[in-house]
Design an enzyme around this catalytic site. Structure first.
Site, PDB file in Angstrom:
ATOM      1  N   ARG A  66       0.853  -1.194   0.000  1.00  0.00           N
ATOM      2  CA  ARG A  66       0.000   0.000   0.000  1.00  0.00           C
ATOM      3  C   ARG A  66       0.877   1.228   0.000  1.00  0.00           C
ATOM      4  O   ARG A  66       1.885   1.301   0.704  1.00  0.00           O
ATOM      5  CB  ARG A  66      -0.905  -0.006   1.223  1.00  0.00           C
ATOM      6  CG  ARG A  66      -1.811   1.203   1.358  1.00  0.00           C
ATOM      7  CD  ARG A  66      -2.646   1.107   2.610  1.00  0.00           C
ATOM      8  NE  ARG A  66      -3.672   0.053   2.489  1.00  0.00           N
ATOM      9  CZ  ARG A  66      -4.922   0.303   2.120  1.00  0.00           C
ATOM     10  NH1 ARG A  66      -5.310   1.532   1.846  1.00  0.00           N
ATOM     11  NH2 ARG A  66      -5.788  -0.684   2.037  1.00  0.00           N
ATOM     12  N   GLY A  67       0.549   2.191  -0.829  1.00  0.00           N
ATOM     13  CA  GLY A  67       1.287   3.437  -0.905  1.00  0.00           C
ATOM     14  C   GLY A  67       0.363   4.613  -0.819  1.00  0.00           C
ATOM     15  O   GLY A  67      -0.825   4.481  -0.500  1.00  0.00           O
ATOM     16  N   MET A  69      -0.837   6.375  -3.149  1.00  0.00           N
ATOM     17  CA  MET A  69      -1.810   6.507  -4.223  1.00  0.00           C
ATOM     18  C   MET A  69      -2.516   5.200  -4.543  1.00  0.00           C
ATOM     19  O   MET A  69      -3.676   5.197  -4.967  1.00  0.00           O
ATOM     20  CB  MET A  69      -1.103   7.034  -5.484  1.00  0.00           C
ATOM     21  CG  MET A  69      -2.039   7.341  -6.646  1.00  0.00           C
ATOM     22  SD  MET A  69      -1.202   8.191  -7.993  1.00  0.00           S
ATOM     23  CE  MET A  69       0.033   7.000  -8.456  1.00  0.00           C
ATOM     24  N   VAL A  72      -1.913  -2.686  -3.696  1.00  0.00           N
ATOM     25  CA  VAL A  72      -1.617  -3.817  -4.555  1.00  0.00           C
ATOM     26  C   VAL A  72      -2.115  -5.092  -3.884  1.00  0.00           C
ATOM     27  O   VAL A  72      -1.872  -5.321  -2.692  1.00  0.00           O
ATOM     28  CB  VAL A  72      -0.096  -3.928  -4.839  1.00  0.00           C
ATOM     29  CG1 VAL A  72       0.194  -5.113  -5.758  1.00  0.00           C
ATOM     30  CG2 VAL A  72       0.420  -2.639  -5.457  1.00  0.00           C
ATOM     31  N   LYS A  87      -3.071  -3.716  -9.134  1.00  0.00           N
ATOM     32  CA  LYS A  87      -2.948  -2.430  -8.448  1.00  0.00           C
ATOM     33  C   LYS A  87      -4.144  -1.572  -8.802  1.00  0.00           C
ATOM     34  O   LYS A  87      -4.531  -1.453  -9.974  1.00  0.00           O
ATOM     35  CB  LYS A  87      -1.659  -1.718  -8.868  1.00  0.00           C
ATOM     36  CG  LYS A  87      -1.447  -0.419  -8.105  1.00  0.00           C
ATOM     37  CD  LYS A  87      -0.059   0.167  -8.372  1.00  0.00           C
ATOM     38  CE  LYS A  87       0.161   1.410  -7.538  1.00  0.00           C
ATOM     39  NZ  LYS A  87       1.530   1.969  -7.720  1.00  0.00           N
ATOM     40  N   ASP A 196      11.086   7.902  -8.622  1.00  0.00           N
ATOM     41  CA  ASP A 196      10.793   7.366  -7.290  1.00  0.00           C
ATOM     42  C   ASP A 196      11.503   6.029  -7.085  1.00  0.00           C
ATOM     43  O   ASP A 196      10.917   5.071  -6.579  1.00  0.00           O
ATOM     44  CB  ASP A 196       9.277   7.210  -7.106  1.00  0.00           C
ATOM     45  CG  ASP A 196       8.899   7.015  -5.628  1.00  0.00           C
ATOM     46  OD1 ASP A 196       9.714   7.439  -4.753  1.00  0.00           O
ATOM     47  OD2 ASP A 196       7.850   6.429  -5.349  1.00  0.00           O
TER      48      ASP A 196
END
Length: 556
Positions: A66-67, A69, A72, A87, A196
């Site tokens: 999890r990020g 935005m 997954v 995702k 990133d």
């Protein structure tokens, strides 16, 4: 640090209890994404999707990442009966338009790339208004997880030891890192800047091979997506390039990804990122203004060339970094082959050391030969010195013997003593001059003396015959055994001319002209002949008479 609490993927600080979606609130605020912050309702939206259990052709099995935005899931593609990763946006239906656009940019950027070390995209689709895309599932997790496990294992083995792990001590080697760098270069060649890069965005397959993923902040270099300002400072501070941390994201180049690769390499070499702080703002300030500690300060066993490569990637000025990710990969591969790197000029000692490491067998042979040469040269030098010493001693003894001989010659009292003494002293002086020789020479020169200047041994055939020499003493005439006479050279007694026998006549005497062309002979019958040396008979023959005698030959 409390390892029991989850860590923020941005600043690596423990996430407070109750934080929304497992994200650090300080990072969300500091990174300036409040305008697109994920509403709390997004959690229920994602949870509802998971509880629903399916998303189009995909059966959602479990959440794996999890990020800020997206989230997954490990899923099963029903139609192909295979495990994949899916995702989708965390905010779901509540996502701001900019977030939706960014999500689509990621899918588009990743779908452009077909590389063995970039996670492939299988499908980009939308289900009930929810955009998503599927990709290959990586069983090995992320590089960050692998590094954390390796660090935990090291701490158990070496309790209390703060020595940093070395990259070659883990399963993720420099060869793997080179593959990641080449994958980044592949993306750059196709106009995609990742922006990133970090350990959590490098996935490992079941064989431990690395794969680059998460192009959520990717920038299409050929286009202006219009998202630059909205996400001006998005990124991970610990791996963010100084120009990116300063907010100059519109002008970012591939050098920004080179910095991020250097930050990942730094953490692999030392066990920690180049910079750390309590807040993302603190970290970004250090990224912009502070030089990172040299890796060897944290890991003293690290090779100096490897440190040089890492620090070149972390240069504040983009132009001072490697010109491309491919150049970085090739530089690391040179180091792996024990060849001189290009980041700094190699000294003669560096080149020799690396050549030895590449050619160990030949190096051992050369070392043995060199040792044999040194030993042989040393032995020969010592033998030569001993020989010279012995020779010197022998010459010294000879000189003393010559000096003693000269002294004996000088006081002998025989004819020629002075000349013999001088010659002996000359030979002694050739060995080594000295005051003792000078004194002996002065005494010898003071002696009055005579010596025989020249002496011949001649061939005499007739004991009663007289011998006659030319004026220069080079030729002499003497009676022959058969009654004639002959001319011979004084120097070697060789025959010059034989004058024939004349019956009943014996040679009484002879004379030779100064030019050695004429010979006069006086015989016992009181006759005289005048011969030319080139003729077989006398030119003149006349009675000399008793009163003429030998004086008649004085005409020569």
């Amino acid at each position: 640090m409390d390892m029991s609490k989850p860590l923020c993927p941005q600043c690596h600080a423990p996430i407070p209890e109750g934080a929304p979606d497992g994200m650090c609130p300080r990072c969300l605020f500091s990174l300036g994404i409040a305008a697109v912050a994920i509403p709390f309702a997004s959690r229920s939206d994602a949870t509802a999707l998971r509880e629903m259990g399916s998303l189009g052709d995909y059966e959602l099995i479990e959440e794996i990442a999890r990020g800020g935005m997206g989230v997954v899931f490990r899923a099963r593609q029903i139609s192909l009966n295979r495990i994949v990763a899916v995702k989708l946006m965390v905010a779901g239906h509540f996502a701001a338009p900019a977030v939706v656009k960014r999500f689509k940019v990621e899918a588009e950027a990743a779908a452009r790339l077909e590389h063995p070390h970039i996670v492939p995209i299988y499908e980009v689709a939308e289900h009930l208004g929810q955009p998503y895309f599927s990709m290959r599932f990586m069983e090995g997790g992320t590089l960050a997880e692998g590094m954390k496990k390796a660090e935990g294992g090291r701490q158990k083995r070496d309790a209390g030891d703060r020595a940093s792990p070395h990259i070659l001590h883990s399963s993720f080697t420099l060869q793997h890192f080179c593959k990641v760098a080449r994958a980044v270069h592949y993306a750059h060649e196709r106009g995609i800047l990742h922006r990133d890069l970090k350990p959590t965005n490098i996935l490992l397959d079941a064989q431990g091979q690395p794969h680059l993923t998460d192009f959520g902040l990717a920038k299409l270099l050929e286009e202006d997506s219009g998202l630059t300002l909205t996400f001006a400072v998005l990124g991970t501070p610990a791996y963010m390039a100084p120009e990116q941390a300063a907010g100059n994201t519109r002008d970012l180049t591939t050098a920004a990804d080179l910095y991020s690769l250097g930050a990942i390499l730094y953490e692999l070499l030392t066990g920690q990122p180049p910079f750390g702080g309590k807040t993302p703002t603190d970290v970004m300030r250090q990224v912009v203004d502070t030089e990172p500690p040299p890796p060897r300060q944290l890991n003293p066993s690290l090779d100096e060339d490897l440190e040089t490569i890492c620090l070149k990637c972390l240069e504040k000025e983009p132009s001072r970094r490697y010109p491309s990710a491919l150049a970085l990969a090739e530089e690391l591969e040179r180091w792996l082959r024990h060849e001189p790197i290009q980041a700094r000029p190699a000294t003669g000692l560096d080149r020799t050391s690396k050549w030895v490491r590449r050619n160990r067998a030949l190096a051992v042979l050369c070392a043995v030969l060199a040792l044999a040469l040194v030993v042989g040269t040393t032995v020969l030098t010592l033998a030569l010195r001993q020989s010279r010493r012995s020779e010197g001693q022998a010459l010294g003894s000879l000189r003393e013997a010559l000096l003693s001989k000269a002294h004996a010659q000088r006081i002998s009292g025989r004819m020629g003593q002075r000349f013999e003494t001088v010659e002996t002293l000359r030979r002694a002086a050739e060995i080594r001059p000295g005051l003792d020789l000078r004194n002996e020479m002065a005494a010898a020169l003071a002696c009055p003396d005579l010596r025989l200047e020249r002496q011949w041994s001649v061939w005499i055939n007739n004991n009663q015959a007289r011998i006659a020499f030319s004026r220069d003493l080079e030729v002499y005439a003497v009676g022959a055994a058969d009654g004639g006479f002959e001319l011979r050279f004084t120097r070697d007694k060789s025959l010059l001319r034989l004058f024939p026998y004349r019956a009943a006549k014996d040679l009484l005497g002879a004379a030779i002209s100064p030019d050695q062309q004429w010979v006069g002979a006086l015989f016992t019958d009181s006759t005289a002949d005048i011969w030319h040396v080139e003729e077989a008979v006398p030119r003149w023959s006349f009675p000399a008479g008793k009163k003429l005698g030998l004086a008649g030959l004085d005409v020569f």
